[in-house]
Write an enzyme that holds these catalytic residues in place. Sequence first.
Site, PDB file in Angstrom:
ATOM      1  CG  ASP A 134     -33.090 -17.800   6.068  1.00  0.00           C
ATOM      2  OD1 ASP A 134     -33.394 -16.610   6.287  1.00  0.00           O
ATOM      3  OD2 ASP A 134     -32.899 -18.623   6.977  1.00  0.00           O
ATOM      4  N   GLY A 194      -7.202  20.636  -9.050  1.00  0.00           N
ATOM      5  CA  GLY A 194      -6.489  21.758  -8.448  1.00  0.00           C
ATOM      6  C   GLY A 194      -6.866  23.106  -9.027  1.00  0.00           C
ATOM      7  CG  LEU A 195      -7.320  25.668 -13.325  1.00  0.00           C
ATOM      8  CD1 LEU A 195      -6.569  26.904 -12.826  1.00  0.00           C
ATOM      9  CD2 LEU A 195      -7.048  25.437 -14.807  1.00  0.00           C
ATOM     10  CG  ASP A 227      -1.124  16.408 -13.708  1.00  0.00           C
ATOM     11  OD1 ASP A 227      -0.321  15.808 -12.977  1.00  0.00           O
ATOM     12  OD2 ASP A 227      -1.636  15.920 -14.726  1.00  0.00           O
TER      13      ASP A 227
END
Length: 536
Positions: A36, A409-410, A274
């Site tokens: 442990d 996005g673009l 943007d």
Amino acid sequence: MKLTLWTYEGPPHVGAMRVATGMTGMHYVLHAPQGDTYADLLFTMIERRGKRPPVSYTTFQARDLGSDTAELFQSACRDAYERFQPQAIMVGSSCTAELIQDDTGGLADALSLPVPVVHLELPSYQRKENFGADESFLQICRKLARPMERTEKVSCNLLGPTALGFRHRDDILEVTRLLEGMGIAVNAVAPMGASPADIARLGAAHFNVLLYPETGESAARWAEKTLKQPYTKTVPIGVGATRDFVAEVAALAGVAPVADDSRLRQPWWSASVDSTYLTGKRVFLFGDATHVIAAARVARDEMGFEVVGMGCYNREFARPMRAAAKGYGLEALVTDDYLEVEEAIQALAPELILGTQMERHIAKRLGIPCAVISAPVHVQDFPARYSPQMGFEGANVLFDTWIHPLTMGLEEHLLTMFREDFEFHDEAGPSHHGGKAVPASAPRADEAAEALPATGAETAEGGSIPPEAVPPAAAAAAEAPAGEIVWLTDAERELKKIPFFVRGKARRNTEKFAAEKGLTRISIETLYEAKAHYAR
């Protein structure tokens, strides 16, 4: 308990270790076998702590089970006090040692050590890590904290942060700055950074700020009842929640709800031209309940995402999780089985996953963008830089972290327009993540198909077609094992016209439809028949 490859939470004694490791002047004596001691690595390797946790193990072995393990534990307690001289000691058993049923609390008390001893009885086979941290902090408060005169200036305690917590270090700084800007002093932060002496003076604060309910709510409830300290219910993750938090704190402290948001940029970034590519992105959230509930609000109300699935792994918070999910028209997924989570993600086919380290692995396998919002996390989510999740700066961090995995996005328009382009094809991934290396010697899939030796195909009359006249798709179908579904070239081409974030679901639905109809070849007609079938 069950055998699993990966788990969201460790056993309760790991939670107790998180509390002890976060504190100063505290030592944890753990009745446990040698195996442990792996838990030390969670803090030194993953969290990059400069020193090992303040934990002593009895490290009993199989041969010790036939002798006096109680004496072994008492020796460990005595040695720990003499060596480390702590202000207080926590004692308890690991999941393995619990089977021996030694009374660790009674054994420690019998030593009459000159420091307070906190007894921990953590049910290892019924509860898990977060419960262990929550219960340990509660027992420490019960043992050490007492009612006392309030500070002259309005002050509060920050409750819940622990070692190995997701961005707890930076959240403490951000919330402290927020409160100080409102004219409220921080009396103590606990358990992380607190000593037993700091715990003893928790009662001097006027109220408590509960940052992490998973690891601090029991102590906050106890303080409300015993120390007469109300506590906050709002977790300040996101702009809206931070403003709600400021209003709640102001009401408790009797001050004006004013906060400095001059560093806040997230709302304008989310609304600017943007960033419109964020709108409507389908997102799936999974982690601890506190972070998931807060993140879902940010995702929908502040980022413009559509929340299509959410859930948590800690069953103690199933009720608030389910109530929150209803607000999004969803049914919460409450499970600690990562395979169930992966199954849910595959069925929903989201465009973004917000989860834990495990969801990062799932997202990588499925090719879905992902950001981490909750523990458990790996080493990369303990950054050297200042990176809170709470407060106004935390809102800025959330925006940057969540949009980074997405395709811009673009670039998304370019992917739509030039699907077959060598640079902007779907498999290339977002350009800001770096290119995927392809060995120069590796031929493209279509070239490889054309390079394979052609085989003849039988005609309906029993003759044969010359090998060069056999279309590649027909050849593939002829060579495919019986019952295996094959996509024809025109169908594959048509499938690529479907947006990449739902293409996997479209492929699975079409193959399921073909199997139900007994078809082995999928054509364009099959693709559109399947689409019409599942659109009903």
